[in-house]
Structure formats: C-alpha cells, structure tokens
Write a protein that holds these residues in place. Structure first.
Motif, PDB file in Angstrom:
ATOM      1  N   LYS A  35      -2.177 -31.932  33.772  1.00 19.17           N
ATOM      2  CA  LYS A  35      -1.090 -30.961  33.859  1.00 19.17           C
ATOM      3  C   LYS A  35      -0.993 -30.378  35.260  1.00 19.17           C
ATOM      4  O   LYS A  35      -0.028 -29.696  35.574  1.00 19.17           O
ATOM      5  CB  LYS A  35      -1.297 -29.834  32.847  1.00 19.17           C
ATOM      6  N   ALA A  36      -2.005 -30.646  36.093  1.00 19.78           N
ATOM      7  CA  ALA A  36      -2.012 -30.106  37.450  1.00 19.78           C
ATOM      8  C   ALA A  36      -2.907 -30.953  38.341  1.00 19.78           C
ATOM      9  O   ALA A  36      -3.729 -31.733  37.845  1.00 19.78           O
ATOM     10  CB  ALA A  36      -2.514 -28.659  37.440  1.00 19.78           C
ATOM     11  N   ILE A  37      -2.713 -30.779  39.657  1.00 16.32           N
ATOM     12  CA  ILE A  37      -3.598 -31.402  40.644  1.00 16.32           C
ATOM     13  C   ILE A  37      -4.021 -30.332  41.635  1.00 16.32           C
ATOM     14  O   ILE A  37      -3.375 -29.282  41.742  1.00 16.32           O
ATOM     15  CB  ILE A  37      -2.912 -32.579  41.379  1.00 16.32           C
ATOM     16  N   LEU A  38      -5.094 -30.585  42.350  1.00 18.90           N
ATOM     17  CA  LEU A  38      -5.549 -29.650  43.367  1.00 18.90           C
ATOM     18  C   LEU A  38      -4.516 -29.546  44.484  1.00 18.90           C
ATOM     19  O   LEU A  38      -3.910 -30.545  44.872  1.00 18.90           O
ATOM     20  CB  LEU A  38      -6.871 -30.103  43.971  1.00 18.90           C
ATOM     21  N   ALA A  39      -4.321 -28.350  45.012  1.00 16.00           N
ATOM     22  CA  ALA A  39      -3.335 -28.123  46.066  1.00 16.00           C
ATOM     23  C   ALA A  39      -3.997 -28.285  47.433  1.00 16.00           C
ATOM     24  O   ALA A  39      -4.178 -27.332  48.174  1.00 16.00           O
ATOM     25  CB  ALA A  39      -2.714 -26.745  45.918  1.00 16.00           C
ATOM     26  N   THR A  40      -4.355 -29.514  47.781  1.00 17.31           N
ATOM     27  CA  THR A  40      -4.913 -29.799  49.102  1.00 17.31           C
ATOM     28  C   THR A  40      -3.767 -29.868  50.109  1.00 17.31           C
ATOM     29  O   THR A  40      -2.597 -29.908  49.733  1.00 17.31           O
ATOM     30  CB  THR A  40      -5.682 -31.131  49.089  1.00 17.31           C
ATOM     31  N   GLU A  41      -4.107 -29.904  51.401  1.00 14.04           N
ATOM     32  CA  GLU A  41      -3.076 -29.967  52.438  1.00 14.04           C
ATOM     33  C   GLU A  41      -2.207 -31.210  52.275  1.00 14.04           C
ATOM     34  O   GLU A  41      -0.990 -31.153  52.385  1.00 14.04           O
ATOM     35  CB  GLU A  41      -3.718 -29.935  53.827  1.00 14.04           C
ATOM     36  N   SER A  42      -2.851 -32.356  52.005  1.00 20.30           N
ATOM     37  CA  SER A  42      -2.082 -33.591  51.862  1.00 20.30           C
ATOM     38  C   SER A  42      -1.194 -33.543  50.615  1.00 20.30           C
ATOM     39  O   SER A  42      -0.050 -34.006  50.641  1.00 20.30           O
ATOM     40  CB  SER A  42      -3.010 -34.800  51.810  1.00 20.30           C
ATOM     41  N   ALA A  43      -1.686 -32.953  49.529  1.00 19.86           N
ATOM     42  CA  ALA A  43      -0.888 -32.849  48.309  1.00 19.86           C
ATOM     43  C   ALA A  43       0.308 -31.926  48.540  1.00 19.86           C
ATOM     44  O   ALA A  43       1.404 -32.180  48.028  1.00 19.86           O
ATOM     45  CB  ALA A  43      -1.743 -32.338  47.158  1.00 19.86           C
ATOM     46  N   LYS A  44       0.117 -30.865  49.332  1.00 20.82           N
ATOM     47  CA  LYS A  44       1.226 -29.955  49.634  1.00 20.82           C
ATOM     48  C   LYS A  44       2.296 -30.651  50.471  1.00 20.82           C
ATOM     49  O   LYS A  44       3.492 -30.438  50.275  1.00 20.82           O
ATOM     50  CB  LYS A  44       0.713 -28.713  50.364  1.00 20.82           C
TER      51      LYS A  44
END
Length: 147
Positions: A35-44
């Motif tokens: 339902k979610a993923i970590l908000a890393t710099e690359s994911a942002k």
C-alpha cells in the motif's frame, strides 16, 4: 517515517501522497501489503515525474467528478426500511443502501466513498457525504421511510 502511498487509505491520505507515519505502521502493515513505498530521494523524483505526466489525466478525472457532484446535488433519495410501530428501524441504514438507491437513479457510486456520520436507526431525513475525488465532495440528502 516518510512513505509514498500507492493507493487511497481512509484517514491517512490519497494515492501518490507523501505522508509521515510511525515506523511500525509502515514496516509492519503498509509496505508489506504493497500500500506504500519508502519515500527515498529517488522514489520522490520518480513520483514527481509520474505526476507531471499524469497531470492532464488527473484534471480530466477531477472534471468528471465535479460534473457528477453537480448532478448529485439535485438528487433526493428515499430508502425504505422495515420498522417497528414506534418508527425504529430493525438494523440500520448504511452506505450500502445509499449506494443501491443512487444506482437505481442511474448513478454508479461505490459504497466505499459514501460516508454517513451516525448510525441511522430511526425514520427521518439525513445526509450522506460522497467523496468523489480528494478535492470534490458533495452532500446527498436522503429520507428513510417505513416499508
């Protein structure tokens, strides 16, 4: 912990929102359930690019939700329920009955986006809140009558 939601979660946020939650909630429920993923710099950065490309599509969805909201403002529903002689309903009226009543009038509204504040256990007039989009909500009045 900052995460990016992959779907709408009631009382938390909408799809593609970046929200802060407790570490355990993210690690033990949201991330394993996909339902979610970590908000890393690359994911942002990926999220920003995807939102930019989807902006036109999202605008169309919002416009359709606003058009449906305008149509729903004129709707008045009547829901029949089995009642006792004092006007008390056996059971209660909930979002499922409201959704079915809207469907009978030609509106396809999912029951998951219909919210009724209190349990309806008596005959009378009430209002349901329909959240068609994260920025578009409409109140639909309905009346509960004895069958």
């Amino acid at each position: 912990m900052e995460i990016i939601l992959k779907e709408d979660i009631i009382n938390l946020g909408y799809k593609d929102d970046i929200v802060t939650v407790k570490d355990g909630y993210a690690r033990n429920f949201l991330i394993p359930q996909k339902k979610a993923i970590l908000a890393t710099e690359s994911a942002k950065k990926v999220l920003a690019e995807n939102l930019k490309q989807r902006a036109h599509k999202l605008e169309k969805i919002k416009k359709e939700a606003e058009e449906l909201a305008e149509k729903l403002k004129t709707v008045s529903l009547t829901i029949g329920a089995k009642t006792s002689s004092t006007g008390t309903i056996f059971g209660s009226v909930n979002s499922i009955q409201v959704s079915e009543a809207l469907e009978k009038q030609g509106f396809n509204v999912d029951r998951k986006v219909i919210f009724i504040k209190d349990a309806i256990k008596e005959v009378g007039s009430y209002k349901a809140i329909v959240k068609l989009h994260k920025e578009v909500t409409v109140e639909v009045p309905f009346e509960v009558v004895a069958e």
